[in-house]
Enzyme design. Sequence first.
Site, PDB file in Angstrom:
ATOM      1  N   CYS A 208       3.179  -5.139   6.623  1.00 23.70           N
ATOM      2  CA  CYS A 208       2.770  -4.672   5.301  1.00 23.70           C
ATOM      3  C   CYS A 208       3.951  -4.033   4.569  1.00 23.70           C
ATOM      4  O   CYS A 208       4.927  -3.603   5.180  1.00 23.70           O
ATOM      5  CB  CYS A 208       1.629  -3.671   5.417  1.00 23.70           C
ATOM      6  SG  CYS A 208       0.051  -4.419   5.889  1.00 23.70           S
TER       7      CYS A 208
ATOM      8  N   HIS B  88       0.824  -1.209   0.000  1.00 23.44           N
ATOM      9  CA  HIS B  88       0.000   0.000   0.000  1.00 23.44           C
ATOM     10  C   HIS B  88       0.856   1.256   0.000  1.00 23.44           C
ATOM     11  O   HIS B  88       2.077   1.207   0.112  1.00 23.44           O
ATOM     12  CB  HIS B  88      -0.950  -0.004   1.204  1.00 23.44           C
ATOM     13  CG  HIS B  88      -0.272  -0.010   2.536  1.00 23.44           C
ATOM     14  ND1 HIS B  88       0.284   1.108   3.109  1.00 23.44           N
ATOM     15  CD2 HIS B  88      -0.060  -1.025   3.432  1.00 23.44           C
ATOM     16  CE1 HIS B  88       0.805   0.817   4.288  1.00 23.44           C
ATOM     17  NE2 HIS B  88       0.614  -0.483   4.514  1.00 23.44           N
TER      18      HIS B  88
END
Length: 256
Positions: free
Chosen positions: A194, A178
Amino acid sequence: MIKFSVVRRSLSPRVVTACAFATALLTVPFAAHAQTLGFAAMQPQAYPQDQTTLQGYAGEAPEATDEDAVLPDRLRRQVVSFDRNEPAGTIVIDTANTYLYYVLGNGRAMRYGVGVGREGFTWSGVQSISRKAEWPDWHPPAEMIARQPYLPRFVAGGPGNPLGARAMYLGSSEYRIHGTNDPTTIGKFVSSGCIRLTNEDVTDLFSRVNVGAKVVVLPKNAPLMARGGDPARKRPTVTKLSSGRQALNIPASSVD
């Protein structure tokens, strides 16, 4: 011959004052009317400093800013030689060197600088892109809230959202590739697992990647060599997590 004479009379102060007052009364409504019709200059309207943020949370899609400019040269998006045996369209994440490679084929890849998991939160394994989202909402997982109870339970998509401009979800896990609202974290070990890019870079990657694309995450102690990987090198022992993802074996005391 008839002569005309001009008689000069001086105006009294009372008459002068009355004329000035009448002129002022006539001028005010005319100026207001002119402003209404657009003939007079309007004063600029002041907006709160966080207007852009409020628009982003209202569901609009703000423009990504030039965040790439804050990156050192090695972390900037660039095409590099890449001889690892992966088909075009594959994503390979070199955890140790904080790089993400999007394989272009013909011995080349697009390389991006990324932020990866902090100590105790790096992981390795193979996943696939299960879905993609623009300006995604953020729902912190229960595990993260347990570690950080002060976190909000929901953050709407927008410039202030920690997921940034785009997100690509990895399988059924809690992990994502992301964007970020803090580009200074790129190139660092900072996340809970992440993979983050600048909003500019994640927008570029998002436009290239298809749902179903293969994602290879290499262990932190097994860096990828951009000019050729070593498929025979020994891999560290990994443990299957309940979510189906894989993580390096780490002592429980190192997890906050």
